[in-house]
Write an enzyme that holds these catalytic residues in place. Structure first.
Site, mmCIF file in Angstrom:
data_model
loop_
_atom_site.group_PDB
_atom_site.id
_atom_site.type_symbol
_atom_site.label_atom_id
_atom_site.label_comp_id
_atom_site.label_asym_id
_atom_site.label_seq_id
_atom_site.Cartn_x
_atom_site.Cartn_y
_atom_site.Cartn_z
ATOM 1 N N ASP A 97 22.662 49.233 -22.502
ATOM 2 C CA ASP A 97 21.520 49.468 -21.620
ATOM 3 C C ASP A 97 21.295 48.192 -20.812
ATOM 4 O O ASP A 97 20.773 47.204 -21.333
ATOM 5 C CB ASP A 97 20.262 49.795 -22.437
ATOM 6 C CG ASP A 97 20.319 51.174 -23.090
ATOM 7 O OD1 ASP A 97 21.399 51.557 -23.566
ATOM 8 O OD2 ASP A 97 19.271 51.837 -23.147
ATOM 9 N N LYS A 160 17.967 55.007 -16.376
ATOM 10 C CA LYS A 160 16.853 54.850 -17.314
ATOM 11 C C LYS A 160 15.650 54.263 -16.599
ATOM 12 O O LYS A 160 15.790 53.375 -15.758
ATOM 13 C CB LYS A 160 17.325 53.945 -18.457
ATOM 14 C CG LYS A 160 16.286 53.540 -19.480
ATOM 15 C CD LYS A 160 16.950 52.678 -20.550
ATOM 16 C CE LYS A 160 15.946 52.037 -21.489
ATOM 17 N NZ LYS A 160 16.605 51.180 -22.514
ATOM 18 N N LYS A 193 17.273 58.785 -18.859
ATOM 19 C CA LYS A 193 16.592 58.284 -20.043
ATOM 20 C C LYS A 193 15.203 57.812 -19.675
ATOM 21 O O LYS A 193 15.027 56.992 -18.772
ATOM 22 C CB LYS A 193 17.385 57.130 -20.680
ATOM 23 C CG LYS A 193 16.719 56.547 -21.933
ATOM 24 C CD LYS A 193 17.613 55.515 -22.594
ATOM 25 C CE LYS A 193 16.904 54.807 -23.738
ATOM 26 N NZ LYS A 193 17.768 53.808 -24.421
#
Length: 252
Positions: A97, A160, A193
């Site tokens: 991430d 995300k 996300k």
């Protein structure tokens, strides 16, 4: 959507997260135990790079191990991020991430950000790459859409919302912009996300519904949808067991 159904979906799509500065090996052991809920396993755990090897050793293979890079500030300096990426790979991580250099994007350095993302994507293969655009800092729909497109063009597997460390984390407004860009891109089957501030099943349900609307209900699986949270699992278990969740500290 019933809370029970939302809770089951949220559990399957949850990246159970611990990204506190003071995290210890004991904290990560506890996180890995929590990831194997009596109601089912989460999709992944998300930790600092230094804990990847420990988490991978503690978890069954079906639970993926994610770690953060360029976190949380999203600098444009490439070499330190590539070193973090390599460390995560070497430790046996499955997912990365990484924070987009959002301040640079806000300052008009779109080309530099695109080059940065291309290098990170190349270095991180074959791991799953989730790009944190920090939508609360980008603030405007135009910048959120631009960041999402840059990530998709670079080949990110997920886009995300947030680090969970900024004043504004996930919002449905930002999620809709991002999901529409993902749905319209036609580049590859990228996922979405939502992270930051999602602590209850009631918080999570509207994101599940929005993703089902824009990507298709069959796409709301761990392959294309995730939540990043530390406290959400408590409420998921409470809903699924018919009890009341204990209060949790504010966090990611």
């Amino acid at each position: 959507m019933s809370l029970q159904h939302a809770a089951r979906q949220a559990l399957a799509c949850l990246d159970l997260t611990s990204l506190n500065d003071a995290d210890t090996p004991a904290d990560i052991d506890a996180l890995c135990r929590r990831a194997q809920s009596p109601h089912g396993s989460v999709a992944a755990v998300c930790v600092w790079p230094r804990f990847v090897a420990q988490a991978r050793a503690a978890l069954p293979t079906q639970i993926r191990v994610a770690a953060v890079a360029n976190f949380p500030h999203g600098a444009l300096a490439l070499e330190p991020v590539l070193a973090e990426v390599q460390a995560i790979i070497d430790a046996g991580g499955d997912e990365i991430d990484v924070v987009l250099p959002y301040a640079a994007l806000k300052a008009g350095q779109g080309n530099e950000v695109a080059e940065f993302l291309g290098e990170v994507r190349h270095a991180s293969r074959p791991l799953t790459l989730k790009l944190i655009i920090e939508s609360g800092e980008l603030a405007t729909p135009a910048l959120i859409a631009k960041a999402t497109r840059l990530g998709l063009v670079a080949g990110a597997d997920f886009i995300k919302t947030s680090t969970g460390k900024s004043k504004v984390s996930a919002t449905l407004v930002a999620a809709e912009v991002m999901l529409k860009e993902i749905a319209a891109s036609g580049l590859h089957a990228a996922g979405f996300k939502a992270s930051g501030g999602i602590r209850t099943v009631a918080d999570a349900a509207p994101y599940l519904e929005l993703a089902a609307q824009l990507l298709g209900p069959e796409q709301v699986t761990p392959h294309r949808f995730r939540f990043g949270a530390s406290g959400l699992l408590n409420d998921i278990e409470a809903v699924l067991s018919g009890t009341t969740a204990a209060p949790t500290k504010a966090g990611y």
